[in-house]
Design an enzyme around this catalytic site. Structure first.
Site, PDB file in Angstrom:
ATOM      1  N   LEU A 103      20.165 -46.947 -27.812  1.00 33.02           N
ATOM      2  CA  LEU A 103      18.699 -47.017 -27.837  1.00 33.02           C
ATOM      3  C   LEU A 103      18.158 -47.524 -26.489  1.00 33.02           C
ATOM      4  O   LEU A 103      17.363 -46.876 -25.846  1.00 33.02           O
ATOM      5  CB  LEU A 103      18.243 -47.914 -28.999  1.00 33.02           C
ATOM      6  N   HIS A 104      18.567 -48.711 -26.109  1.00 38.02           N
ATOM      7  CA  HIS A 104      18.264 -49.305 -24.800  1.00 38.02           C
ATOM      8  C   HIS A 104      16.804 -49.686 -24.578  1.00 38.02           C
ATOM      9  O   HIS A 104      16.488 -50.383 -23.603  1.00 38.02           O
ATOM     10  CB  HIS A 104      18.754 -48.438 -23.635  1.00 38.02           C
ATOM     11  N   CYS A 161      31.514 -46.850 -18.021  1.00 37.96           N
ATOM     12  CA  CYS A 161      31.390 -45.414 -18.181  1.00 37.96           C
ATOM     13  C   CYS A 161      31.338 -44.665 -16.845  1.00 37.96           C
ATOM     14  O   CYS A 161      30.372 -44.752 -16.111  1.00 37.96           O
ATOM     15  CB  CYS A 161      30.096 -45.207 -18.962  1.00 37.96           C
ATOM     16  N   GLU A 210      38.105 -40.153 -17.963  1.00 31.98           N
ATOM     17  CA  GLU A 210      38.712 -41.469 -18.121  1.00 31.98           C
ATOM     18  C   GLU A 210      38.905 -41.817 -19.588  1.00 31.98           C
ATOM     19  O   GLU A 210      38.134 -41.388 -20.433  1.00 31.98           O
ATOM     20  CB  GLU A 210      37.784 -42.544 -17.543  1.00 31.98           C
ATOM     21  N   CYS A 258      28.471 -35.719 -17.548  1.00 32.31           N
ATOM     22  CA  CYS A 258      27.526 -35.811 -18.664  1.00 32.31           C
ATOM     23  C   CYS A 258      26.189 -35.256 -18.197  1.00 32.31           C
ATOM     24  O   CYS A 258      25.800 -35.441 -17.044  1.00 32.31           O
ATOM     25  CB  CYS A 258      27.355 -37.277 -19.087  1.00 32.31           C
ATOM     26  N   CYS A 292      39.029 -45.885 -26.083  1.00 36.83           N
ATOM     27  CA  CYS A 292      37.700 -45.394 -25.722  1.00 36.83           C
ATOM     28  C   CYS A 292      37.920 -44.080 -24.982  1.00 36.83           C
ATOM     29  O   CYS A 292      38.591 -44.054 -23.945  1.00 36.83           O
ATOM     30  CB  CYS A 292      37.020 -46.423 -24.824  1.00 36.83           C
ATOM     31  N   CYS A 307      21.193 -40.552 -17.862  1.00 41.15           N
ATOM     32  CA  CYS A 307      20.695 -41.927 -17.994  1.00 41.15           C
ATOM     33  C   CYS A 307      20.900 -42.626 -16.644  1.00 41.15           C
ATOM     34  O   CYS A 307      22.007 -42.627 -16.111  1.00 41.15           O
ATOM     35  CB  CYS A 307      21.432 -42.661 -19.112  1.00 41.15           C
ATOM     36  N   CYS A 323      23.801 -45.262 -15.830  1.00 39.37           N
ATOM     37  CA  CYS A 323      25.175 -44.909 -16.203  1.00 39.37           C
ATOM     38  C   CYS A 323      25.836 -44.114 -15.076  1.00 39.37           C
ATOM     39  O   CYS A 323      25.255 -43.150 -14.574  1.00 39.37           O
ATOM     40  CB  CYS A 323      25.137 -44.088 -17.488  1.00 39.37           C
TER      41      CYS A 323
END
Ligand code: SAH
Length: 391
Positions: free
Chosen positions: A250-251, A368, A117, A137, A130, A141, A144
Site C-alpha cells: 500500500l505504502h 528488491c 535474485e 518489473c 524470497c 515504484c 524500488c
C-alpha cells in the site's frame, strides 16, 4: 558479510550483455508440467511413463538434479531425459551470505542473460525463500531498485519453481545456520510483480504445493503473494480459491501520495484495492498483510498513520512496516526510529495489528533488485537490505 565462492560464468554461457537485449523464454523443464504432462513428455522420448515419476522424485522429492546421482535410471536414458526435462535454467552469478549464514542471497543469470535474485532467510523455527517472478518489473515504484530497471520479461513457471527447489536444497544441506534443514515458506517479494505474470505464478504455486513427486509439498498458507494492487488479477485470485497469503503493497493511505509511490494507483485506487484485499481475506479467512515502507517525511506523518488505522480498523488485516532501504541515488531515506515508533503506536491504538519488518541482509544489497542493479551497472550498490516479511 561472507562472499561465497564466486561461480565463474561457464564458457558455454552466452555473453550476458550481448544476449540481454533480446529476452526470450527458456527451454521447457519438468517443473513447467504437471505429472500427467511429464508422463506424456517422457513417452514421446520413447521411455516408459513411470520414468516421469522417477525424475520428479529426484527433482522435487530428493532435491537432486545431478544426472549421475540418478542411479535408478538406466544410463542410456539419463542424458536424454535430463537433457529434455531438466535443462539448466538458473546459473548462479554471485552468492552472498550474511547474518552468520542465516541470510543468503543468490543472483542468477537466466538462459538469455537476464538477471534475477532470490534470498534464503533462516529463523530458529523456519526457513523462507524470497523469489522473483519477473526479470525486472514494469510497475515503476520510484523507491524500488527493480522498479527503476523496467520489465525485461516474465519468468517461466519452472524458472520460478527452480529458485525454490534450489534454495530448498541449500536448506537441506544444513547450510542455513541455526535453522531447521527444511524450507517451509515462500514469499513472492523478489523482483517483479507476481500478479502481472499471473498464470505462471499461479501454476508455480500449484507446483510448489502439490505433494511430491508432483511438486514440493509446501503448504499454501505458507506462501505469500505480494502485489502492488492489480485489481482484475486480485479479483481473479479470489476466484481461484487458493489459501495463499496475500500481501498488498500500500505504502500510502491516500490516493494523492499513492499515485506517486505506486504509480498503478493512478488506475486502481486505494479504496478499490483495499476492498479486494478484504474480500480475499474474507474468502480465505486469513489476514491480508498491508505492506508499508516508511519513508522519512514522505508517508510517515502521524495523520497518515491515523488514516491507515481508520481504513483498516475492524478488518482482517495487519500492517507490516518496512524501514525503507534507500536505493542508490535515491532522494529518500528511512524514517527515524521515534517516528516509526509513533506510527506503530497510532496504528495499534486504532486496533490494527502492526509489525516492523525484520531487515535482513543489510550488507548484501538484499533489497528488491539491488543486487541485480549493482551487477547491471557493474558497481556495488552498497545499499541496505530488506527482504523478509514477518509472518
Ligand atoms: N511487486 C510486488 C512484490 C515485490 S517487492 C509488490 O510490490 O508487492 C516486495 C515488497 O518490497 C513490496 O512491498 C515493495 O514495495 C517493497 N520494497 C521495494 N523496494 C523497497 C525498498 N527500497 N525499501 C523498502 N521496501 C521496498
Amino acid at each position: 558479510m561472507t562472499i561465497l565462492p564466486v561461480i565463474p560464468t561457464s564458457p558455454d554461457q552466452p555473453d550476458a550483455v550481448a544476449t540481454r537485449r533480446r529476452p526470450s523464454m527458456p527451454p521447457r523443464h519438468l517443473a513447467d508440467l504437471d505429472l500427467a504432462a511429464r508422463k506424456a513428455a517422457v513417452t514421446t522420448l520413447g521411455e516408459p511413463a513411470f520414468r516421469a515419476k522417477q525424475l520428479s522424485t529426484h527433482y522435487f522429492g530428493r532435491l537432486v538434479r545431478d544426472v549421475d546421482a540418478m542411479t535408478d535410471l538406466p544410463a542410456s536414458a539419463r542424458e536424454r531425459l535430463t537433457g529434455d526435462l531438466l535443462p539448466t535454467l538458473l546459473t548462479p552469478v554471485r552468492e552472498l551470505a550474511c547474518d552468520d549464514g542465516a541470510t543468503r542471497k543468490t543472483l542468477w543469470r537466466l538462459h538469455d542473460g537476464a538477471l534475477v535474485e532470490s534470498v534464503l532467510m533462516g529463523y530458529p523455527d523456519r526457513v523462507t525463500a524470497c523469489v522473483s517472478s519477473q526479470a525486472g518489473c514494469g510497475m515503476a515504484c520510484p523507491f524500488c531498485a527493480t522498479g527503476q530497471q523496467g520489465l525485461t520479461r516474465n519468468l517461466s513457471i519452472a524458472e520460478i519453481v527452480d529458485q525454490v527447489v534450489y534454495l530448498a536444497g541449500v536448506a537441506a544441506s544444513g547450510a542455513v545456520t541455526g535453522s531447521p534443514p527444511r524450507l517451509s515458506r515462500v514469499v513472492f517479494m523478489g523482483m517483479g510483480e507476481p500478479l502481472a505474470n499471473y498464470p505462471r505464478v499461479i501454476e508455480a504455486v500449484r507446483r510448489l504445493t502439490a505433494p511430491a513427486p508432483e511438486g514440493l509439498g509446501l503448504s499454501q498458507r505458507h506462501i505469500t503473494v505480494s502485489t502492488v494492487g492489480l485489481l482484475p488479477a486480485m479479483r481473479r485470485l479470489i476466484a481461484e480459491e487458493l489459501s495463499v497469503t496475500l500481501a498488498l503493497s500500500l505504502h500510502a493511505p491516500d490516493d494523492d501520495l499513492r499515485d506517486e509511490l505506486v504509480p498503478v494507483n493512478q488506475r486502481w485506487k486505494v479504496a478499490e484495492v483495499l476492498d479486494a484485499a478484504f474480500d480475499y481475506a474474507a474468502q480465505t479467512g486469513r489476514r491480508v498483510s498491508i505492506e508499508y515502507a516508511l519513508i522519512r517525511d514522505v508517508n510517515d506523518q502521524p495523520w497518515r498513520a491515523d488514516l491507515l488505522g481508520k481504513l483498516l480498523h475492524g478488518k482482517l488485516a495487519h500492517v507490516n512496516l518496512i524501514p525503507l532501504n534507500p536505493t542508490p541515488g535515491s532522494k529518500w531515506d528511512a524514517s527515524p526510529k521515534p517516528v516509526e515508533r509513533e506510527f506503530v503506536r497510532r496504528l495499534r491504538d486504532a486496533g490494527v495489528a502492526t509489525t516492523v519488518r525484520d531487515t535482513r541482509g543489510r550488507e548484501i544489497d538484499g533489497a528488491c533488485g539491488q543486487l541485480a542493479a549493482g551487477e547491471l551497472t557493474e558497481a556495488s550498490t552498497g545499499g541496505v537490505a530488506d527482504a523478509e516479511v514477518a509472518q
